[in-house]
Design a protein around this motif. Sequence first.
Motif, mmCIF file in Angstrom:
data_model
loop_
_atom_site.group_PDB
_atom_site.id
_atom_site.type_symbol
_atom_site.label_atom_id
_atom_site.label_comp_id
_atom_site.label_asym_id
_atom_site.label_seq_id
_atom_site.Cartn_x
_atom_site.Cartn_y
_atom_site.Cartn_z
ATOM 1 N N ASN A 56 -5.349 28.343 45.458
ATOM 2 C CA ASN A 56 -4.312 28.932 44.608
ATOM 3 C C ASN A 56 -3.021 29.073 45.424
ATOM 4 N N GLU A 101 -1.016 32.414 45.243
ATOM 5 C CA GLU A 101 -1.601 33.482 46.060
ATOM 6 C C GLU A 101 -1.231 33.285 47.528
ATOM 7 N N THR A 117 2.346 34.625 48.096
ATOM 8 C CA THR A 117 2.488 36.077 47.921
ATOM 9 C C THR A 117 1.780 36.843 49.032
ATOM 10 N N GLN A 118 0.728 36.263 49.584
ATOM 11 C CA GLN A 118 -0.045 36.959 50.622
ATOM 12 C C GLN A 118 0.477 36.671 52.025
#
Length: 357
Positions: free
Chosen positions: A58, A61, A64-65
């Motif tokens: 993903n 993800e 964002t992480q």
Amino acid sequence: APAGFGKTAFLSQIYIHQKKYRKVIWMTLDNADNDFNHFIQHLSYIWFKTTNQAFNSNFLENITQYSEPFSIFLDEAEHIYDESTLNFLQQIIDYLPLHSQIIISSRQLLPLKIASLRIHCQILEITQEALSFSADEINKLVLNNYGFQLHPSEINLLLKKTEGWIIAIHQFGLTLTSRHSLRTQIQKFSIHHSELNHFLSEEILNQLPNNLQDFLLNCSVYSQFSVADCDWLLKINNSAYLLKQLEQKNLFLIPMDQQHEKYRFHGLFLSYLRNQFQRLYPIKFKSLHLRAAERLLYLNQPIEAIEHYLLAKAFGKCIEILTLHSQTLLEKGRIRFLLRCLDQIPAHIFENLQHLQ
């Protein structure tokens, strides 16, 4: 900005600078990236290779992480038209952490939520106007790259000729051979220099669908034009739609007012289009210029009409109009215009016209 304004070079400078203190990802896009799976695989590969982040299928993800600041550079984004790819690009923008950036270069405005980004002051747009070289930048470029010190009047003349178009300035620099008659060299510099001519054919005209190619060539009849002008000249009723397409593609079409009712082409691009039009369709080139001239005469604009008759090589009509309006032109101080017209008319046509002599 259109082709040749240094977008990739500008992005490269930012990339090199940011690489010193943050993670940077560079991706040059092409038509293959309209396959969404190809695009996401390509982007993910560069991301994991650069960040060494633990694999996660993903991608949203992943970004964002990721805790460190990063920048994603997407060059030549004008190639992207696939809806899935564009939607995913919008998602990347939406999920982008506050400490990170996505930097995109494109010849045209992408169908993303630009208005929302503007309202929230989340976008910095660098346009053709900002990328165009100023007089000072032209002077430094010619001096540093080609070893010629330009006089201020020569700089301004080159700026007027190129309108700050970087690739044209470079091409001019390559043609310089000596400091002698530099002003004359600038005046004679034109789109007919082979490399610039080939560049516009390969990068712009040949990339367009046939209907837009034809429309561009036909519109080159005018130096300035409106939707109504194009509809009348070409006997069509969809010029507004076609001009909108050209504007979206950023094809050297310059609005002359805030309402976008009047347009012109970049001067060198106009010369290129006219040259191509006359070479490919000489009969139509002449007929459209004659049609434009007739309308201008009807609108009582004889000077503009003469320009079209000269381009159509309808010298008899030029003489006829000059005979009717020469005294008025002289009274208005248009001597240079008269001389320029007479210079283009073969001597044998007016040698017996004593009043013009």
